[in-house]
Enzyme design. Structure first.
Site, mmCIF file in Angstrom:
data_model
loop_
_atom_site.group_PDB
_atom_site.id
_atom_site.type_symbol
_atom_site.label_atom_id
_atom_site.label_comp_id
_atom_site.label_asym_id
_atom_site.label_seq_id
_atom_site.Cartn_x
_atom_site.Cartn_y
_atom_site.Cartn_z
ATOM 1 C CG LEU A 202 -2.152 -0.862 1.228
ATOM 2 C CD1 LEU A 202 -3.024 -0.524 2.410
ATOM 3 C CD2 LEU A 202 -2.918 -0.708 -0.065
ATOM 4 N N GLY A 203 2.014 1.210 0.616
ATOM 5 C CA GLY A 203 2.823 2.422 0.680
ATOM 6 C C GLY A 203 4.052 2.229 1.531
ATOM 7 C CG HIS A 257 0.812 3.494 8.831
ATOM 8 N ND1 HIS A 257 0.584 2.667 9.898
ATOM 9 C CD2 HIS A 257 1.987 3.070 8.287
ATOM 10 C CE1 HIS A 257 1.566 1.780 10.004
ATOM 11 N NE2 HIS A 257 2.442 1.999 9.026
ATOM 12 C CD GLU A 258 3.381 3.974 4.768
ATOM 13 O OE1 GLU A 258 4.514 4.183 5.252
ATOM 14 O OE2 GLU A 258 2.892 2.838 4.679
ATOM 15 C CB THR A 282 2.025 2.840 22.211
ATOM 16 O OG1 THR A 282 3.443 2.662 22.298
ATOM 17 C CG2 THR A 282 1.718 4.192 21.600
ATOM 18 C CD GLN A 285 -0.184 -3.896 18.928
ATOM 19 O OE1 GLN A 285 -0.956 -3.143 19.540
ATOM 20 N NE2 GLN A 285 -0.344 -4.193 17.648
ATOM 21 C CG ASP A 314 -8.008 3.302 6.001
ATOM 22 O OD1 ASP A 314 -6.955 2.727 6.347
ATOM 23 O OD2 ASP A 314 -8.087 4.019 4.977
#
Length: 791
Positions: A202-203, A257-258, A282, A285, A314
């Site tokens: 995606l990127g 995100h990017e 955060t 995880q 998203d």
């Protein structure tokens, strides 16, 4: 379906090929980490991501102190954006040639997410949720200062239907990027690349570089700086009818995100099982999230699957945290290209003005003969540059971004005057800006600065920096070589453990190895040289609590680039060695590496959670050193040995039984263990002497034979690949000459007939990579081998 895959690939995930995250998911993925690794391999001067992380943490700490003291107030900052819409000739608003409305919907979403705007998907009531206080504006002027027909949009016909990362990085970006000191470059393309483990790319983004910080020069590759996003995930389908957008990832969070990566954020799972993203608010995880698994628990905590730096859908994403904001704001205050964006003035109405000169350098301290690259940061769209470099070559330049060599010691000023059609800037004069060091042309460098420690292998047997139950094949220490030394003459390694199964009479060796720093994530790459050190010498050094000193057979050209020094670890029953390290946590540089049983190089910090430095020092210099090589280090009494010296023009030898005391090559036939010293002169040297020891086995003196009659000789060794193979003996008949690499793969096989006592055949390995090879002679039932080093 998932979203991302990185270019960083930390810890056990690190390899030259991209591994899918665990568990493997057939999903869209982000390649930021992977692309970062490739970028650092291509540009070793960028240093490691751990260098970046260490320095960023220090900047965050400093930033918080300033804000708490009231000396620095948080303000909303604005970043100018240019979106390169890359199409294949389609009409505007059709296919890849996205409409202006779709681009605007994406920028609106970006602002909602980074401002935590109420009423938007980017709003949350989480107490650790943060307004990043960054806004993104569409640029209204192009790099020439001309008004843009469509603010923030640069349409480009790439004349191809789709792109992969090689095409993008090597062709598209360099030919279309706008000055990243003034624009945040976003490329929207048709990405059809499939990723390892399944999934559609995606990127990806390029991480920020740091200014004047170890390992992060201020001038990384400008031509690739920015973000790439697949056109089917660019925009927000809730803000208009955009038929090209895919399901699940159609609300604009791919760019959010990017952009987080572009501003210095890491994936929330730390790119490892229960890894660290360096943000305390955060929750830890185990891996990336898929879909929107609210309430997911891993690593002992409820995961923040709504975080923009996860792989959730998203519609699931809605939060950046306070600590993530700290990271971003530290980057915006310190990373040079990010800082310069704040004053680029391309979102306003002023098209051109009288220039205001400004610049930066990739380094302000160099050794004699070092180079500095200057980058123009002037405002007002200048078209002419006039540089003056005190003490530099050239002394003046009209290039926009010149590179200057400094060959005399001292501190020097730099002056820049810029101009355009409106007028000329005032001179910008920075006095004592460049420091050229005369001292330190010969030096020892080390990362070791802590408590000498020998660390036992956790959850196993053996030693962390030695043989262990993990079957580590090698360990190494990374040297950034920030001052740009050109030669590596030798090293010292402090061993804390040395054991020999057969006592000190063993002929076991430990192979000290030098690699370049161009491997994955700046890990060990090609072998530059190797040197066998008798285990008996290490046993003696450990007993006397001293380092083992190694002089390489030749000066190793490291060419101002990073390198590694370490040891390979053969597993011979009863033989054990382990290097001394700092205590865990005393080193913050993440310079220690290990090669696992599968042959993959991994950082201790990433794969084991251990941050130490090996007690290894590199002997470096801008000048050569005298060095010496022996044709053998273990011999029978009276056996002929050839000693070769390098590095000077005149050589004088001392030791028992020399056939001569002058010249680069001497022959000896010792009957007991003997050390030989060679002194060099005629050149300006870092080290003028070198010592080599020939170890003689117990036994009777053998009959001496001339060098030409020894069984198998390969000269010169090391060589540039052009060498002569000599094989002597009474055997006659069919002979096979072969060459194998270190993995045992046969690269060359030649058939010959041996008709005399001496067989000679030239051998050409010039086209082979630098490294270690084995020349092999087979005649009858006998096999003779010789290890050679191709420089």
């Amino acid at each position: 379906m998932n979203r991302l895959l990185l270019i960083f690939l930390l810890g056990a995930f690190l390899h030259l090929t991209v591994y899918a995250q665990t568990p493997i998911r057939k999903a869209e993925q982000c390649a930021t980490m992977e692309m970062d690794s490739l970028l650092r391999a291509k540009y070793p001067q960028l240093g490691t991501l751990n260098d970046f992380e260490r320095d960023l943490q220090l900047k965050i700490f400093d930033l918080k102190k300033k804000m708490q003291s009231g000396r620095l107030a948080a303000t909303v900052i604005t970043i100018p954006v240019v979106v390169h819409v890359v199409h294949n000739g389609e009409a505007v608003g059709s296919g890849r040639n996205l409409s202006q409305a779709q681009v605007q919907s994406q920028l609106a979403t970006l602002n909602e997410d980074y401002r935590r705007k109420p009423g938007s998907n980017g709003y949350n009531e989480n107490p650790v949720g943060a307004d990043i206080e960054i806004e993104f504006c569409a640029a209204v002027v192009n790099p020439q200062g001309q008004a843009m027909a469509e603010p923030g949009i640069d349409r480009y016909n790439g004349n191809r239907a789709n792109w992969n990362r090689d095409n993008i990085e090597g062709v598209l970006k360099p030919s279309t990027y706008w000055n990243p000191d003034k624009y945040y470059n976003i490329w929207v393309v048709d990405l059809t690349e499939q990723l390892a483990g399944g999934g559609q790319l995606l990127g990806y983004a390029q991480f920020p570089s740091q200014s004047n910080l170890p390992g992060i020069p201020s001038d990384g590759p400008a031509s690739t700086d920015g973000v790439v996003v697949d056109y089917r995930s660019f925009g927000n389908a809730s803000k208009g009818s955009f038929p090209t957008m895919r399901d699940t990832y159609n609300l604009g969070r791919t760019l959010t995100h990017e952009t987080g990566h572009w501003l210095g954020l890491r994936h929330i799972w730390g790119d490892a099982n229960c890894g660290d993203d360096f943000c305390s608010d955060t929750p830890t995880q185990a891996s990336a999230s898929s879909g929107c698994p609210v309430g997911r628990v891993s690593c002992g905590s409820t995961n923040m699957v709504q975080n923009y730096m996860d792989y959730s859908n998203d519609a699931c994403m809605n939060i950046f945290t306070i600590n993530q904001k700290d990271r971003i704001r530290a980057v915006m205050n310190n990373s040079p290209r990010r800082v310069s964006l704040l004053t680029s003035n391309v979102c306003g109405t002023v098209v051109a003005t009288r220039p205001v000169s400004n610049f930066r350098a990739d380094n302000q301290q160099v050794l004699l003969g070092g180079q500095i690259k200057f980058t123009d940061l002037s405002g007002g769209f200048p078209t002419k540059w006039e540089w003056t470099f005190e003490g530099g070559t050239p002394s003046t330049s009209t290039e926009q971004n010149p590179t200057v060599t400094y060959s005399q010691p001292g501190t020097f000023k730099v002056t820049l005057v810029t101009s355009n059609a409106i007028g000329q800037s005032d001179p910008l004069v920075r006095t004592a800006y460049v420091e050229v060091l005369n001292a330190g042309l010969c030096s020892d460098m080390t990362n070791f600065n802590g408590t000498p420690t020998v660390i036992r292998e956790a959850n196993g047997t053996g030693y962390l920096a030695g043989q262990n139950s993990r079957r580590s094949q090698a360990v190494s220490e990374f040297f950034q070589n920030k001052l740009g030394y050109t030669n590596l003459a030798g090293a010292s390694l402090k061993f804390g453990v040395a054991k020999a199964a057969r006592g000190t009479a063993t002929e076991a060796v430990v192979t000290v190895t030098v690699w370049n720093g161009r491997g994955f994530q700046n890990g060990p790459g090609a072998i530059l040289t190797q040197k066998d050190v008798p285990l008996r010498d290490i046993l003696n050094d450990v007993a006397n609590n001293r380092a083992t000193t190694v002089t390489f057979d030749r000066n190793i050209p490291v060419n101002s680039l990073p390198f590694h020094i370490g040891i390979t670890l053969p597993y011979v029953a009863g033989d054990t060695v382990a290097l001394v390290t700092t205590r865990n946590g005393e080193s913050l540089l993440a310079t220690s590496w290990r090669q696992n049983q599968q042959g993959n190089w991994l950082r201790y910090a990433d794969s084991l959670g251990v941050n130490v430095a090996h007690n290894i020092a590199a002997r470096v210099g801008q000048k050569a050193s005298v060095q010496v090589a022996s044709s053998a280090i273990f011999i029978d009494p009276g056996q002929t040995v050839t000693l070769n010296a390098r590095g000077a023009s005149i050589f004088t030898w001392a030791g028992a039984g020399l056939n001569t005391t002058l010249g680069a090559q001497v022959v000896v036939q010792p009957t007991q263990t003997t050390s030989y010293t060679v002194a060099g002169s005629g050149l300006d040297l870092c080290s003028t002497t070198a010592v080599v020891t020939v170890n003689v086995r117990a036994g009777t003196v053998t009959s001496t034979t001339p060098l030409a009659e020894q069984a198998l000789q390969v000269t010169p060794n090391p060589s540039d690949g052009q060498m002569m193979v000599s094989f002597s003996g009474s055997q006659r008949g069919a002979l096979t000459l072969g060459v194998r690499n270190v993995n045992g793969i046969e690269l060359i096989q030649q058939k010959h007939q041996k008709t005399a006592d001496l067989f000679q055949q030239p051998l050409d390995l010039k086209s082979s990579p630098a490294g270690v090879y084995f020349v092999e002679i087979r005649i009858g039932e006998q096999v003779f081998r010789k290890r050679v080093v191709k420089q």
